[in-house]
Design a protein around this motif. Structure first.
Motif, PDB file in Angstrom:
ATOM      1  N   LEU A   1      27.735 -28.104 -55.489  1.00 36.88           N
ATOM      2  CA  LEU A   1      26.426 -27.981 -54.860  1.00 36.88           C
ATOM      3  C   LEU A   1      25.345 -27.670 -55.887  1.00 36.88           C
ATOM      4  CD1 LEU A   1      24.913 -28.033 -52.163  1.00 36.88           C
ATOM      5  CD2 LEU A   1      25.409 -25.589 -51.922  1.00 36.88           C
ATOM      6  N   LEU A   2      25.693 -26.886 -56.918  1.00 33.77           N
ATOM      7  CA  LEU A   2      24.707 -26.488 -57.917  1.00 33.77           C
ATOM      8  C   LEU A   2      24.415 -27.582 -58.942  1.00 33.77           C
ATOM      9  CD1 LEU A   2      25.732 -22.783 -58.592  1.00 33.77           C
ATOM     10  CD2 LEU A   2      23.771 -23.613 -57.285  1.00 33.77           C
ATOM     11  N   THR A   3      25.269 -28.602 -59.011  1.00 36.28           N
ATOM     12  CA  THR A   3      25.046 -29.664 -60.008  1.00 36.28           C
ATOM     13  C   THR A   3      24.204 -30.814 -59.462  1.00 36.28           C
ATOM     14  OG1 THR A   3      27.101 -30.803 -59.411  1.00 36.28           O
ATOM     15  CG2 THR A   3      27.218 -29.126 -61.155  1.00 36.28           C
TER      16      THR A   3
ATOM     17  N   SER B   1      26.643 -16.521 -48.495  1.00 32.70           N
ATOM     18  CA  SER B   1      27.639 -15.690 -49.190  1.00 32.70           C
ATOM     19  C   SER B   1      28.182 -16.354 -50.451  1.00 32.70           C
ATOM     20  CB  SER B   1      28.805 -15.382 -48.239  1.00 32.70           C
ATOM     21  OG  SER B   1      28.345 -14.793 -47.036  1.00 32.70           O
ATOM     22  N   ALA B   2      27.703 -17.564 -50.774  1.00 35.25           N
ATOM     23  CA  ALA B   2      28.277 -18.334 -51.881  1.00 35.25           C
ATOM     24  C   ALA B   2      27.962 -17.728 -53.249  1.00 35.25           C
ATOM     25  CB  ALA B   2      27.784 -19.780 -51.818  1.00 35.25           C
ATOM     26  N   CYS B   3      26.676 -17.678 -53.613  1.00 31.04           N
ATOM     27  CA  CYS B   3      26.269 -17.093 -54.895  1.00 31.04           C
ATOM     28  C   CYS B   3      24.789 -16.751 -54.805  1.00 31.04           C
ATOM     29  CB  CYS B   3      26.539 -18.042 -56.064  1.00 31.04           C
ATOM     30  SG  CYS B   3      25.493 -19.518 -56.070  1.00 31.04           S
ATOM     31  N   SER B   4      24.292 -16.002 -55.775  1.00 32.60           N
ATOM     32  CA  SER B   4      22.914 -15.514 -55.702  1.00 32.60           C
ATOM     33  C   SER B   4      21.893 -16.650 -55.719  1.00 32.60           C
ATOM     34  CB  SER B   4      22.644 -14.545 -56.861  1.00 32.60           C
ATOM     35  OG  SER B   4      22.855 -15.183 -58.107  1.00 32.60           O
ATOM     36  N   GLN B   5      22.152 -17.721 -56.497  1.00 34.27           N
ATOM     37  CA  GLN B   5      21.187 -18.820 -56.578  1.00 34.27           C
ATOM     38  C   GLN B   5      21.075 -19.546 -55.250  1.00 34.27           C
ATOM     39  OE1 GLN B   5      21.704 -21.570 -59.849  1.00 34.27           O
ATOM     40  NE2 GLN B   5      20.387 -23.127 -58.914  1.00 34.27           N
TER      41      GLN B   5
ATOM     42  N   ARG C   1      21.921 -18.396 -52.338  1.00 32.53           N
ATOM     43  CA  ARG C   1      21.364 -17.448 -51.369  1.00 32.53           C
ATOM     44  C   ARG C   1      19.833 -17.417 -51.468  1.00 32.53           C
ATOM     45  NH1 ARG C   1      23.179 -13.144 -48.396  1.00 32.53           N
ATOM     46  NH2 ARG C   1      21.705 -11.448 -48.044  1.00 32.53           N
ATOM     47  N   THR C   2      19.320 -17.363 -52.689  1.00 31.73           N
ATOM     48  CA  THR C   2      17.873 -17.336 -52.897  1.00 31.73           C
ATOM     49  C   THR C   2      17.222 -18.616 -52.403  1.00 31.73           C
ATOM     50  OG1 THR C   2      18.097 -15.878 -54.820  1.00 31.73           O
ATOM     51  CG2 THR C   2      16.042 -17.132 -54.617  1.00 31.73           C
ATOM     52  N   GLU C   3      17.815 -19.756 -52.747  1.00 30.48           N
ATOM     53  CA  GLU C   3      17.251 -21.052 -52.330  1.00 30.48           C
ATOM     54  C   GLU C   3      17.282 -21.199 -50.808  1.00 30.48           C
ATOM     55  OE1 GLU C   3      18.557 -23.583 -56.344  1.00 30.48           O
ATOM     56  OE2 GLU C   3      19.512 -23.980 -54.407  1.00 30.48           O
ATOM     57  N   LEU C   4      18.364 -20.755 -50.203  1.00 25.35           N
ATOM     58  CA  LEU C   4      18.496 -20.890 -48.753  1.00 25.35           C
ATOM     59  C   LEU C   4      17.493 -19.988 -48.033  1.00 25.35           C
ATOM     60  CD1 LEU C   4      19.873 -22.160 -46.387  1.00 25.35           C
ATOM     61  CD2 LEU C   4      21.781 -20.563 -46.647  1.00 25.35           C
ATOM     62  N   LYS C   5      17.288 -18.785 -48.544  1.00 29.40           N
ATOM     63  CA  LYS C   5      16.286 -17.895 -47.953  1.00 29.40           C
ATOM     64  C   LYS C   5      14.890 -18.510 -48.050  1.00 29.40           C
ATOM     65  CE  LYS C   5      18.402 -13.320 -48.311  1.00 29.40           C
ATOM     66  NZ  LYS C   5      18.262 -11.956 -48.888  1.00 29.40           N
TER      67      LYS C   5
END
Length: 290
Positions: free
Chosen positions: A4-6, A90-94, A96-100
């Protein structure tokens, strides 16, 4: 291996958007009625329209979820699923931040919860069903309640009955209050055993839809309802109540004022009235002193 991050951020934002559009309650929830002030326990079972007394003798091991005054008219969903975004948060901080950020964008900068509250006015029974919960949080900027009045016109949009009336006649006002109190105390799962400390709501919006009522009649009814609701919050009509009902009403209003900043009443999006809850308590206290 792609993850997802790539993938490009624009595609991730598209994924977040589609995740937020997933219905919160894809299937009709199983429901239960919490009945009587004497019995304060209920099982997490899939019974429909069953009283606590009926299941108590057969199931001694139960969770204490309390009783809210005058909630016999509410049919609560037995459970509330997690928001579709829960695992991504709950996946990772990045992520989580993007989803918020995506949640705030979709809500015009606000976190909004939406719930459908259907009223069967032939029996005065309320059916709350969650429509949208983007993420679990201790503060919700706006709680949008769509109150749908079904099967013709009621005696009043804001009906009030004596505590001695038959349960099936219920009370839209008291039943709705019980449902709201369960939410601010226990969260999206109304029957949660654990209370949620520190939970608050910025604006509570109650938007009334009544397909069986002519718009002119509904507008007039809503104006009268807004006036009655303001008097109720200020305590100017409490003298007509018995001592127990008056104490219960006062406790409920003060609890909600601690949890909710303001209340707006509307019909099909047209604002009928809006009140600051702390101001209502100030006026209530002033009236009590006089």
């Amino acid at each position: 291996m792609p993850s997802l991050l790539t993938i490009p951020r624009e595609i991730r934002d598209e994924i977040y958007t589609w995740g937020l559009l997933i219905p919160f309650s894809p299937v009709p929830p199983q429901r239960i009625r919490i009945s009587t002030e004497k019995v304060r326990k209920v099982l997490n079972l899939g019974f429909t329209d069953v009283t606590v007394e009926e299941i108590l003798p057969r199931h001694p091991s139960q969770e204490d979820i309390g009783y809210v005054w005058s909630e016999e008219s509410v049919r609560y969903p037995l459970s509330a699923p997690l928001p579709p975004t829960h695992h991504l948060l709950s996946a990772c901080s990045q992520i989580r931040t993007e989803l918020k950020e995506a949640i705030r964008r979709m809500g015009d900068g606000k976190l909004r919860y939406k719930i459908d509250l259907a009223l069967r006015n032939d029996k005065f029974v309320l059916y709350p069903t969650w429509v949208s919960i983007p993420m679990l949080s201790k503060h919700v900027d706006e709680l949008e309640v769509t109150l749908r009045i079904l099967h013709g016109r009621t005696k009043s949009v804001c009906s009030v009955f004596s505590v001695h009336e038959e349960e099936q006649e219920g009370s839209l006002l008291n039943g709705g209050l019980a449902c709201l109190i369960r939410f601010v105390e226990r969260g999206v799962h109304f029957l949660s055993k654990k209370k949620r400390e520190g939970f608050t709501v910025g604006l509570l919006v109650i938007d009334v839809h009544a397909p069986g009522i002519a718009r002119a009649d509904l507008d007039k009814d809503m104006e009268e309802t807004a006036a009655s609701l303001e008097k109720w919050m200020q305590g100017t009509e409490s003298d007509a109540l018995g001592e127990m009902a008056r104490e219960m009403e006062d406790t409920q209003i003060r609890l909600l004022a601690r949890k909710i900043e303001s209340l707006r009443l509307s019909t099909y999006g047209r604002i009928v009235g809006e009140w600051d809850m702390k101001e209502m308590i100030r006026m209530r206290d002033e009236l009590a002193r006089n």
